[in-house]
Each structure stands twice: as C-alpha cells, then as structure tokens.
Design a protein around this motif. Structure first.
Motif, PDB file in Angstrom:
ATOM      1  N   GLU A   1      15.296  15.332  49.756  1.00 19.36           N
ATOM      2  CA  GLU A   1      16.598  15.738  49.837  1.00 19.36           C
ATOM      3  C   GLU A   1      16.837  17.116  50.339  1.00 19.36           C
ATOM      4  O   GLU A   1      17.750  17.647  50.493  1.00 19.36           O
ATOM      5  CB  GLU A   1      16.413  16.244  48.260  1.00 19.36           C
ATOM      6  CG  GLU A   1      16.018  16.978  47.652  1.00 19.36           C
ATOM      7  CD  GLU A   1      14.352  16.520  47.212  1.00 19.36           C
ATOM      8  OE1 GLU A   1      14.143  17.270  46.584  1.00 19.36           O
ATOM      9  OE2 GLU A   1      14.003  15.808  47.264  1.00 19.36           O
ATOM     10  N   THR A   2      15.953  17.562  51.214  1.00 15.09           N
ATOM     11  CA  THR A   2      16.012  18.946  51.781  1.00 15.09           C
ATOM     12  C   THR A   2      17.224  18.134  52.709  1.00 15.09           C
ATOM     13  O   THR A   2      18.068  18.683  53.025  1.00 15.09           O
ATOM     14  CB  THR A   2      15.224  18.864  53.121  1.00 15.09           C
ATOM     15  OG1 THR A   2      14.191  19.756  51.614  1.00 15.09           O
ATOM     16  CG2 THR A   2      14.894  20.276  53.345  1.00 15.09           C
TER      17      THR A   2
ATOM     18  N   ASN B   1       9.742  15.790  50.093  1.00 14.78           N
ATOM     19  CA  ASN B   1      11.228  16.346  49.499  1.00 14.78           C
ATOM     20  C   ASN B   1      12.148  15.888  50.285  1.00 14.78           C
ATOM     21  O   ASN B   1      12.963  16.692  51.169  1.00 14.78           O
ATOM     22  CB  ASN B   1      11.368  18.109  49.743  1.00 14.78           C
ATOM     23  CG  ASN B   1      10.367  18.265  48.949  1.00 14.78           C
ATOM     24  OD1 ASN B   1       9.936  17.577  47.872  1.00 14.78           O
ATOM     25  ND2 ASN B   1      10.770  20.094  48.299  1.00 14.78           N
TER      26      ASN B   1
ATOM     27  N   THR C   1       8.905  14.833  45.442  1.00 13.84           N
ATOM     28  CA  THR C   1      10.284  15.981  45.703  1.00 13.84           C
ATOM     29  C   THR C   1      10.270  16.629  44.729  1.00 13.84           C
ATOM     30  O   THR C   1       9.099  17.139  44.302  1.00 13.84           O
ATOM     31  CB  THR C   1      11.565  15.182  44.380  1.00 13.84           C
ATOM     32  OG1 THR C   1      10.902  14.949  43.778  1.00 13.84           O
ATOM     33  CG2 THR C   1      11.721  13.419  44.867  1.00 13.84           C
TER      34      THR C   1
ATOM     35  N   ASP D   1      24.322  18.842  44.203  1.00 15.13           N
ATOM     36  CA  ASP D   1      23.830  18.143  45.127  1.00 15.13           C
ATOM     37  C   ASP D   1      22.694  17.685  46.122  1.00 15.13           C
ATOM     38  O   ASP D   1      22.482  17.120  47.356  1.00 15.13           O
ATOM     39  CB  ASP D   1      24.261  19.601  45.862  1.00 15.13           C
ATOM     40  CG  ASP D   1      26.097  20.379  45.997  1.00 15.13           C
ATOM     41  OD1 ASP D   1      26.685  19.560  45.700  1.00 15.13           O
ATOM     42  OD2 ASP D   1      25.976  20.926  46.598  1.00 15.13           O
ATOM     43  N   SER D   2      21.606  17.680  44.995  1.00 12.65           N
ATOM     44  CA  SER D   2      19.798  17.731  45.720  1.00 12.65           C
ATOM     45  C   SER D   2      19.875  16.458  44.923  1.00 12.65           C
ATOM     46  O   SER D   2      18.919  15.923  45.161  1.00 12.65           O
ATOM     47  CB  SER D   2      19.165  18.855  45.423  1.00 12.65           C
ATOM     48  OG  SER D   2      19.549  20.248  45.697  1.00 12.65           O
TER      49      SER D   2
ATOM     50  N   GLU E   1      13.696  18.303  43.369  1.00 11.80           N
ATOM     51  CA  GLU E   1      14.643  18.425  42.243  1.00 11.80           C
ATOM     52  C   GLU E   1      15.329  16.607  42.614  1.00 11.80           C
ATOM     53  O   GLU E   1      15.945  16.496  41.789  1.00 11.80           O
ATOM     54  CB  GLU E   1      16.113  19.147  42.866  1.00 11.80           C
ATOM     55  CG  GLU E   1      16.186  21.200  42.514  1.00 11.80           C
ATOM     56  CD  GLU E   1      17.576  21.185  43.463  1.00 11.80           C
ATOM     57  OE1 GLU E   1      17.684  22.613  42.506  1.00 11.80           O
ATOM     58  OE2 GLU E   1      17.716  20.945  44.535  1.00 11.80           O
ATOM     59  N   ALA E   2      15.445  15.995  44.059  1.00  6.52           N
ATOM     60  CA  ALA E   2      16.257  15.017  44.149  1.00  6.52           C
ATOM     61  C   ALA E   2      16.369  14.105  42.487  1.00  6.52           C
ATOM     62  O   ALA E   2      16.928  13.437  42.284  1.00  6.52           O
ATOM     63  CB  ALA E   2      15.649  14.030  44.500  1.00  6.52           C
TER      64      ALA E   2
END
Length: 363
Positions: free
Chosen positions: A170-171, A168, A208, A219-220, A210-211
């Motif tokens: 994208e965090t 993840n 991931t 936003d992600s 959402e990315a």
C-alpha cells in the motif's frame, strides 16, 4: 525447508506442553500459533546476540515459526535468524521461516547518505525506475523483489524460505493510482510464482499495515479479493497449476481490531466482510503483527476484554486474544530478550478463546 514430517515430529515432541490448538496447519505441516518477530531493536552486535539467544530458546522450547524481513535492523535480523536456525538443536525441516521485501534495506548500519546508497544499489543497479520508488525507499518492482529473495537467502544462509511476503505494498499508493498498484503487485507475484516453482520459497503472501483493515474509501485501501485474483493471474502467466499466495500479515490486537470489525472486502455474494473473515473463508493463513501493540498491552488490557482471557500476565492474555481470532494461524510477538521469550512460550500453555466467547467480546 519446513516439511510435513519435520513439523509434525516437532509437534509430537512439544505439543503436550501447550494448550489446545497451539499447533496449527500451515504449508505441508504445522506451526506454533505463537511466532517470533524480529523487527524491534537497535542495529548493534549486542542486540544481535540477544536475538540469537532468544530465538534459539524459542526454537528449542516449542515455537517453530520465525518472522523477519530484508530491511529489519538493516539486514541484521535475517542474519541472526539464519544463525539461530543453525545453532538450535532442532532440525531445519521442523522450522518455518518467513521474510519479506519492499523497503530498500541497508547493510548492517545506516549509510551516511541514504539517498545516494539507494540510487547506487537500486536505481543505478537497474532494480527499479525512479517512478517505482515511493517515499524514496519502497518498491515492489519485479527486478527488486527477485534480488531481495536472493539477498534473503544469502543473509540467512538458508537454501529455502518457507513464506515470502510483499512488504506493505500500500506504500505504492503514495505515487500511483490503485489500478497501477494492483498491476505492480501482479508483476511482483509473477516473480514470486517463479521462485515457488524453483523451490527457493515455499509460498508467498502480503504483509500490510493498513491496506486490508481500512474501509474502501481510505487512501491506503487494497482489496483482498482483487489481490487474490492478481495472484491467480500471476500463477496462470507463469504456468503454475495454482497460486502460491497462501498468507497475509496484518496488525491485530485488543486495541487494533479493525481486521475483524471493519467490513471492507467484497464476497462472491456482493456483501462486504472483514479481512479476517475473508481470509478464513478463502483458506488464507493470517499472521498477526503488533499482537501486543509493540509492548503497549504488556502494561494492561482493557477490563472489558481482560476478564475473558487466559494467561498469567497482560502480555500472555493479549497474545491469546490475537491467536483466538478466526483465520489466524499465528500471533507474532517480538522477542529480543530470553525473558520475553519465556513469557511468550508460557502464553501457549493457556487455551485460546472459543468462537462464541471471542465473538461476545465485540457485542
């Protein structure tokens, strides 16, 4: 490590029990298109025992892909995976293991003061700087990723992990701009490229939530083509002939089909395409998480889709939907009980949807 000879021998042993394309190419050989995940469950000895029994059952009956992570169940999942691999009457070279790093893992139990634990084990240990820690628990700093690979090898007791993901990434967008996050991903990829060269891991990927399945304005969002470019640069920096980035993991199921329906990734022609199609066109393996929506689809599938799918139970039909999508190598499903494993194994005896039928679901 999983080898071509070992995994093809495994396919020869079990393949006749399953439907068409149940085993699919990955790495030097093949893996089952249903894989076992180890995310859910309390961090207790009782759940450990159930997982161990379930994983051994899966390995001895045709499923040779297991997915875990350094933080799953406070490190217990990696330990159980290693135990199951050693206990099963299946050669190690027939089994592909994936793990991942990004979230700071606890050790067996949740500490009384998680913040202090993270300060001592990550910040004070020099594994990351404070401005590299998102939500107080996530980092892809190079020193941290390198340490987590060692930790995963140690906890599983294995000499090699077949696929290692950044977890993840994208965090990191919560604390840094997108270009900085790409730079951090590239730096982490350089670590993983070195571990590929050292044969500690076979290849790497990006897992991931959402990315890759949200539009570019989200936003992600992370661009899959840009991530691929960063991997190519990392390989060049390290001196590897080609990038070791070979896989992505993302949610995909009947009620979360964004990875197929959202066009978010720019192709060479300048058009946008979905994450699944981009992966398919660029030889990236896709492993689907939440394939039965963390149990939700076991209670039923939307009627408009259900009639097109094969399987005796809703969970089996949901799995067969996920592994029918273009580019998907395996659909992952949790299996903390032997009963669920038996149901998941049986899902593979049914054929996945053909391309035309799969596409018709979205018309």
């Amino acid at each position: 490590m999983a080898t071509g000879r070992g995994t093809w021998a495994y396919r020869d042993r079990f393949g006749d029990s399953f439907g068409r394309t149940f085993f699919r190419r990955f790495g030097p050989g093949v893996v089952s298109s249903i894989g076992i995940g180890t995310y859910l469950g309390d961090p207790t000895d009782e759940v450990d025992d159930r997982y161990r029994e379930s994983l051994v059952l899966a390995l001895e009956n045709g499923i040779n892909f297991i997915d875990t992570a350094s933080n799953y169940r406070y490190g217990r999942s990696e330990r159980v995976v290693g135990d199951a691999v050693r206990e099963a009457e299946i050669d190690r070279d027939a089994i592909a293991i994936a793990s991942k790093a990004g979230f700071v893992p606890f050790d067996r139990t949740r500490p009384d003061d998680p913040g202090q634990y993270i300060r001592e084990t990550v910040l004070d240990a020099g594994l990351a700087e404070p401005d590299e820690l998102a939500h107080g628990s996530h980092t892809i700093a190079p020193q941290f990723i390198d340490e987590m690979v060692d930790r995963s090898l140690d906890l599983t007791g294995l000499e090699h992990i077949d696929c290692y993901y950044l977890h993840n990434p994208e965090t990191q967008l919560a604390i840094a701009d997108r270009e900085t996050v790409y730079d951090r991903i590239e730096a982490a990829f350089e670590v993983l490229e070195r571990r590929v060269a050292a044969e500690d891991i076979g290849r790497y990927g990006v897992a991931t939530w959402e990315a890759f399945r949200v539009p570019p304005e989200h936003d992600s969002y992370l661009s899959l083509p840009e991530v691929v470019r960063r991997a190519e640069r990392a390989a060049e920096t390290v001196g590897n002939d080609e990038s070791g980035l070979e896989a992505i993991q993302l949610p995909f199921n009947v009620v979360m089909a964004d990875a197929f329906t959202v066009d978010a990734h720019e192709t060479e022609s300048g058009e946008l395409t979905s994450a699944l199609w981009y992966a398919h066109e660029h030889d990236l393996h896709v492993f689907t998480s939440a394939s039965i929506a963390q149990g939700e689809l076991a209670d039923g599938i939307p009627e408009s889709v259900d009639s097109a799918l094969s399987g005796d139970t809703p969970a089996q039909r949901a799995l067969n939907f996920s592994r029918s999508a273009p580019g998907v190598t395996a659909a992952l499903v949790g299996a903390s009980s032997p009963e669920h494993v038996a149901e998941n194994i049986a899902a593979g005896t049914f054929d996945p949807l053909g391309a035309r039928v799969f596409d018709s679901v979205f018309e």
